[in-house]
Design a protein around this motif. Structure first.
Motif, mmCIF file in Angstrom:
data_model
loop_
_atom_site.group_PDB
_atom_site.id
_atom_site.type_symbol
_atom_site.label_atom_id
_atom_site.label_comp_id
_atom_site.label_asym_id
_atom_site.label_seq_id
_atom_site.Cartn_x
_atom_site.Cartn_y
_atom_site.Cartn_z
ATOM 1 N N LYS A 157 -12.481 -5.967 0.435
ATOM 2 C CA LYS A 157 -12.711 -6.133 -1.002
ATOM 3 C C LYS A 157 -14.092 -6.745 -1.164
ATOM 4 C CE LYS A 157 -10.410 -7.158 -5.152
ATOM 5 N NZ LYS A 157 -10.567 -5.938 -5.903
ATOM 6 N N VAL A 209 -2.698 0.361 -4.243
ATOM 7 C CA VAL A 209 -2.577 -0.982 -3.700
ATOM 8 C C VAL A 209 -2.043 -1.877 -4.813
ATOM 9 C CG1 VAL A 209 -3.803 -2.900 -2.625
ATOM 10 C CG2 VAL A 209 -4.557 -0.554 -2.199
ATOM 11 N N ILE A 245 -9.846 0.621 2.195
ATOM 12 C CA ILE A 245 -8.730 0.404 3.117
ATOM 13 C C ILE A 245 -8.848 1.447 4.210
ATOM 14 C CG2 ILE A 245 -6.233 0.572 3.424
ATOM 15 C CD1 ILE A 245 -5.848 -0.580 0.724
ATOM 16 N N VAL A 267 0.865 -1.175 0.000
ATOM 17 C CA VAL A 267 0.000 0.000 0.000
ATOM 18 C C VAL A 267 0.903 1.228 0.000
ATOM 19 C CG1 VAL A 267 -1.784 1.275 1.230
ATOM 20 C CG2 VAL A 267 -1.805 -1.225 1.263
ATOM 21 N N VAL A 321 -8.205 -4.148 5.142
ATOM 22 C CA VAL A 321 -8.451 -4.184 3.705
ATOM 23 C C VAL A 321 -9.772 -4.899 3.473
ATOM 24 C CG1 VAL A 321 -7.575 -4.985 1.484
ATOM 25 C CG2 VAL A 321 -5.970 -4.233 3.259
ATOM 26 N N ASP A 358 -14.533 -1.637 -2.649
ATOM 27 C CA ASP A 358 -13.201 -1.870 -2.082
ATOM 28 C C ASP A 358 -12.833 -0.704 -1.170
ATOM 29 O OD1 ASP A 358 -13.151 -4.067 -3.745
ATOM 30 O OD2 ASP A 358 -11.925 -3.095 -5.269
#
Length: 61
Positions: free
Chosen positions: A51, A12, A40, A3, A49, A38
């Protein structure tokens, strides 16, 4: 996974070499980044994280 903090966004890079840039969300944030499904969240030396379609993954530096 790597990251890279770019200021108003993060890049990322996965172990497969694919990369994705996530903007700050909301735009005045410096610890939450995301786009569509998505995201972070960076907290000190840890990152969460998320997703779409997968379980959240906690990462450390």
């Amino acid at each position: 996974m790597t990251v890279e903090n770019l200021g108003g966004s993060v890049r990322v890079v996965g172990s497969d070499g694919m990369s994705e840039e996530l903007p700050a969300s909301p735009s005045n944030q410096n610890s939450r980044f995301g786009f569509e499904h998505d995201a972070i969240v960076i907290d000190g030396s840890e990152a969460l994280v998320m997703k779409g379609g997968s379980s959240p993954m906690a990462c450390k530096r």
